[in-house]
Write an enzyme that holds these catalytic residues in place. Sequence first.
Site: not given
Length: 363
Positions: A23, A25, A56, A173, A175, A178, A317
């Site tokens: 994931p 953002t 996310a 999510h 992790a 959050y 990445r």
Amino acid sequence: MPSLSDPIRIGAIEAKNRVFMAPLTRGRATRAHVPTPIMVEYYTQRASAGLIITEATGISQEGLGWPYAPGIWSDEQVAAWKPIVKAVHAAGGRIVCQLWHMGRIVHPDFLDGAKPVSASATTAPDAAHTYAGKKPYAEARALPIEEIPRLLADYDRAARNAIAAGFDGVQIHAANGYLIDQFLRDGSNFRDDRYGGSIENRIRLLTEVTRTVADAIGADRTGVRLSPNGAIQGVDDSDPDALFGAAAKALSEIGIAFLEMREPGPEGTFGTSNHAPVAPIVKAAFDGPLVLNSDYDGPKGQAVLDAGKADAIAYGRPFLANPDLPARIAEGAPLKKDEQKTWYSQGPEGYIDYPTRSGAKAA
Ligand SMILES: Cc1cc2nc3c(=O)[nH]c(=O)nc-3n(C[C@H](O)[C@H](O)[C@H](O)COP(=O)(O)O)c2cc1C
């Protein structure tokens, strides 16, 4: 042992290879958190991933405090996700939606000045990304126990919306500091009710959210992301082996489709940790496919599969700058490096303009 190029079944989803997209953002939705047409091209370019885990995506207004990040609580958002999912499917890809509640990381600017919620009345360190630049975080209010059914209803709606938009499933999510992670770890959860204190209590919100989502859309379309190792956004735990071993066991009992872990080592470039990897403990406790993430390239990912330590690898990445990452890994081709300045910038630059290895645009 399987190759990264081999298919894998994760719950109800057939993934054509084990090179998953982590994931990421990217901040290319509208200010009202509605996905935009440029996101169709971005995700379709990356449809050769065995599984795309989306950026996310907010489950509610209360849970989303990132500029131009997408949500999935309204009909308008669902309608705008549909062409993205449809195009990824048409290109032969599989895609799940990462469901996000940021908890105390939401700045009051996103809440008409109201306080964000968290496990306890705490303040995240550093500063929030807002439309007016970086601002210090505000103190959260501890989520009252009476509001937990409402929170679970928000997850239920988001999961059903994801299926209505055509997604193959969701990833919860849990992790990176959050909301669910704020409840899990004892560095941010100081509650004395049945959601705080013992490990059994701290994993309660995670398991209730997961059961809610699994009841709504099927456990075989439900995945979870955890980040057991190392402090992130001020969230850390004094005994990650015991906590995340128990969490993995509870998730295994629910029968979720897959578990993904972001676990940086001492040399991590997106977070670091000196604690020994928790992954072996999680692998032993969890019955389904385990996906590992952080700082992998092709050879390192294959080595982990060869050692039987994971079933697939999620690449973050590397997928930004290499839309055809699975082919590059299969051929041992060099990987292009991403540029941090375009991670969250608006517009096409550094988003849909990375070429495939043949120089052509992907997909
Ligand atoms: C630009 C960017 C955005 C990210 N957004 C998310 C996100 O939305 N959800 C999430 O769980 N992790 C997010 N992460 C973390 C990545 O999924 C991944 O864990 C991290 O980049 C390490 O993996 P890598 O070494 O393969 O890049 C983000 C990372 C980057 C660089």
